[in-house]
Every structure is written in C-alpha cells, then in structure tokens.
Enzyme design. Structure first.
Site, mmCIF file in Angstrom:
data_model
loop_
_atom_site.group_PDB
_atom_site.id
_atom_site.type_symbol
_atom_site.label_atom_id
_atom_site.label_comp_id
_atom_site.label_asym_id
_atom_site.label_seq_id
_atom_site.Cartn_x
_atom_site.Cartn_y
_atom_site.Cartn_z
ATOM 1 N N ASP A 1 -86.058 61.541 48.627
ATOM 2 C CA ASP A 1 -86.602 62.453 47.386
ATOM 3 C C ASP A 1 -86.347 63.203 46.595
ATOM 4 O OD1 ASP A 1 -88.347 62.779 44.335
ATOM 5 O OD2 ASP A 1 -89.815 61.442 45.678
ATOM 6 N N LYS B 1 -83.563 78.419 43.362
ATOM 7 C CA LYS B 1 -82.943 77.741 43.298
ATOM 8 C C LYS B 1 -81.160 77.707 44.074
ATOM 9 C CE LYS B 1 -79.433 76.281 40.113
ATOM 10 N NZ LYS B 1 -78.295 76.091 40.372
ATOM 11 N N GLU C 1 -72.238 71.613 41.252
ATOM 12 C CA GLU C 1 -72.032 72.859 40.394
ATOM 13 C C GLU C 1 -71.390 72.859 41.317
ATOM 14 O OE1 GLU C 1 -74.411 77.084 40.960
ATOM 15 O OE2 GLU C 1 -75.764 74.742 40.364
ATOM 16 N N HIS D 1 -67.079 82.443 41.908
ATOM 17 C CA HIS D 1 -68.233 80.659 41.553
ATOM 18 C C HIS D 1 -66.667 80.328 39.933
ATOM 19 C CE1 HIS D 1 -71.131 78.009 39.424
ATOM 20 N NE2 HIS D 1 -70.668 78.662 38.200
#
Length: 429
Positions: free
Chosen positions: A283, A267, A80, A381
């Site tokens: 993990d 998130k 991202e 972004h």
C-alpha cells in the site's frame, strides 16, 4: 543472486533482459509473468469493485544495489523517466564505497480505539491501564493465528487528547494497542483486534467508542539506511568530488530549513520507494502518509534524509522512515507481478524489504541532489523523457529513438517539435 551488476542491461532488448532475469531467478513459467497482461481481468474483478480493466505500469530493475553485503536487483513499477536509471547509477557509486548499511526496529504496528464522553477521563484512563493485561489477552484471542506465528498484541497505552479545556476539539481518550505483525502489513489483523476490544473499553471507561482502526503512522516499525561515500567517487564532469559533496549538503540544508523545498526533496525520495511498494503489492498510500508524517514529527516539515560530512571528508547520507509494508497477505498473494517482484528480491522478510526500500530511497535522493548541484535536473531527465515525447507524437519502432535523439540535440523536448521532425523524415522518403 551472484551480482546485481549487469553491465549494458539498459542497451539490451526487452526480450534479452527477460532472458537474463529468467535465468538468474530460475523463472520457468515466463508466459504469464512476462505477458502484456499478467493480471487477468477476472482476477482484478475480485480485487476491487466496478472493474473495467487493468492499468499497467512499466516495471524496471534498479541494478547495482549492495545492501548489508548482499546483492539486490530491485523491481520498480513507475511511469516517470530517469528514476530507475538514477537509482542504479547512484547504487553503482555507493557499492564502490562498500554499499548501503541498513537496519530495522521490531515490526510493531499500532491500533487505535477512540473513546469520547467519559464522565471522568482520568478515572477512565486508569481503568483501562489496570485492565491492560486482560485486554492484550483478549486482543490475541481475537486473532490466534498471529500469535501462533510468533506475533500478536504485546503492549497497550492510553492517551488523553485535547486535555486543555480551551481546545477547539472534544476531549477524548485514545487507546493504543501495539501489535507485532511479523511479515504481514497487519491492517486486517489490527482492525480485528481493536474492534474486538471496543465493547470492553466502553464498559471500562463509561464512554462511547467511535473509531477503532490501525494507524499508518508506524513509528515503532522503522527502517534505517546509511551510506558513506568518499568524495573521489562523486566527481562529475566539470565538478570535483568535494564540490559535489558540499553541494549535496547545502541542498539538504535547504530542504531541512524550508518546507517548500522539503516537499519536492521528499517527493524525490519517494520516487525510489513507491515503485518498490507498488511492485511488491503493498500500500503505497500508507507508506507515503507515514513517511511525510515522520518528516514533520518535530513540528516542522523538513527533509526525510540527512547529508553531512564526516571527519574524514566523506559524504554521509542517512534515511529513516516508518515502513508499514508486508510480504504476506493482500495483493502480494494475488497479483502475479507482486509474486515475481518478491521472487527477484529473494522472497525477503517484511523487515528486509523495508530496509531495501529505504536504501533505494536514499540512493534516489542522492541521484536527484547530485544532478541538481551539477548539470541541473533536466539534462539527464529530459534525455530519457524525450522517448515518451516521441511516442506521444506518434513515433513507433526505430523512429522513436531517431526522433528522441533529434529532440535532445535540438534541446526542445516537446510534442510539437517531435511532430515536425517526423514530418521531415516523411518528406525525405
């Protein structure tokens, strides 16, 4: 390392960046670690089933991090755009305020043994608790190498689930085994221990054991990060530091109050944490699951972070999360890039790595909130995303930057427009 401040790093070529990192961390064998396919197919074939290849991700460095007075350049594997840049930008601001302060609890992981069908569930609970010490000894006997490393099983508890007869689910007894896994994540260790105890637990309870497995809700293995930032360091174009500070607090309160916002807010936090988990061979699904469960520990899903204003007007950010990660065993010993990532971090203990992760998560959250309450998330972004769009449209070489810059100027970051721009340049030729 001397400093994680490397001015102009983003403007360098990939080869120039590799040269700097190789010198900083004394990486002598660069051929494999910095090759296009560091994870050989034959190695991948031994890691999972049905292998047909490997799936590379961009690996970048989060710079400027000062954590407990120590410098860190943080490896981050993520696709991202803007995440690495945002984390590095906030880390630069926070280091101006003294850096991040972090701490961690003991590394106690949990194994669970589920027992059903007990004739007298209360008598069964008493029987297990009376045998507590012998059960702990038996668990350690099942994995003596962990005891030799200074860890091992050190506690046991028993819970009764669905005690109310009106429950829609079966009444069951759950044994919790508490294990110090040292620098290992501990899944195999814990699973071995609880499986070894299962027959004895069945005898003690006169019940039937079904599941015996670790829990990824590692609420006895926590890492905590904090930063205190004077408002003058938060000043942004068109916004005073106090305005940014207050906007961040209001944005946090939104996430703390509303799960619809909290999911996106959190998130963004995991945008900072997951790339390190992946880069170090850990993990990320386990860390994600534990983090989100912790965000709902009071029965309401809310913000993982907290942002407040102290008596001196400073912005205070805090993040605490369970961290079921390790620095030995698993992919950390197999994947060459995981080894490299740990080398760059100075081969930290699992506790130190967990603290680095929550510091970056806190930085990433502030980066997102600062953008949201000022210019909006898209300005920075999309400027970075424009390069991906240019590549998707077929741009190569120097044409990528040319097309990306034009997309930003036009404020149309889409593949169709990139293709139009490329056609224009072809016509000009």
């Amino acid at each position: 390392m001397e400093t994680s401040r490397i001015p102009g790093f983003y403007n360098m070529t990939v080869e120039e960046r590799r040269e700097i990192i190789a010198k900083l961390y004394n990486i002598t064998d660069r051929s494999q670690l910095f090759s296009e396919q560091p994870l050989k197919t034959e190695t991948a074939d031994k890691m999972i089933e049905n292998v047909i290849g490997t799936f590379p991700l961009p690996l970048g460095l989060g710079l400027n991090f000062l954590i407990n007075g120590q410098e860190y350049a943080v490896p981050m594997a993520i696709e991202e755009a803007s995440v690495v840049a945002s984390a590095s930008y906030i880390a630069k601001i926070v280091r101006g305020a003294g850096g991040f302060q972090t701490e961690a609890t003991e590394r106690i992981m949990i194994g669970q043994i589920q027992v059903v069908g007990c004739e007298d569930i209360y008598a069964a609970k008493r029987a297990v608790l009376e045998a507590k010490e012998s059960l702990i000894q038996a668990a350690n006997a099942a994995y003596p190498s962990m005891v030799a490393r200074g860890g091992g099983a050190e506690g046991l508890d028993v819970r009764i689930l669905n005690e109310d007869a009106s429950s829609a689910y079966s009444q069951m007894l759950v044994v919790h085994l508490y294990v110090d896994t040292c620098d290992a994540m501990g899944a195999n260790i814990i699973n071995t221990m609880v499986e070894a105890l299962a027959p004895t637990v069945e005898e003690l309870t006169n019940g039937k054991v079904y599941l015996r497995i670790l829990s990824n809700y590692a609420d006895r293995c926590l890492a905590h990060a904090k930063c205190v930032i004077p408002p003058k360091l938060l000043k942004s174009e068109g916004f005073s530091g106090e305005e940014v500070r207050d906007g961040v607090v209001h944005a946090y309160e939104f996430a703390a109050s509303d799960p619809y916002r909290a999911v996106t807010h959190n998130k963004g936090i995991m945008n900072g944490i997951d790339p390190i988990v992946i880069a170090t061979g850990n993990d990320w699904r386990a860390v994600e699951a534990g983090a989100h469960a912790y965000a709902a520990r009071d029965g309401h899903y809310g913000s993982m972070t907290s942002w407040t204003v102290d008596g001196e007007g400073n912005l205070v950010g805090e993040l605490e999360l369970p961290m079921s990660i390790g620095t030995v065993g698993g992919a950390t010993r197999v994947h060459p890039m995981a080894k490299l990532a740990l080398d760059i971090l100075g081969n930290p203990s699992a506790s130190e790595l967990a603290q680095i992760m929550v510091a970056v998560g806190l930085a990433q959250n502030l980066g997102a909130l600062k953008a949201l309450v000022t210019d909006g998330i898209q300005k920075g972004h999309m400027a970075l995303h424009s390069r991906s769009v240019a590549i998707a449209a077929g741009a190569t070489g120097e044409m990528i930057d040319i097309v990306a810059e034009k997309l930003v100027q036009l404020k149309e970051i889409r593949v169709g427009k990139a293709e139009e721009i490329m056609e224009t340049y072809k016509d000009d030729r």
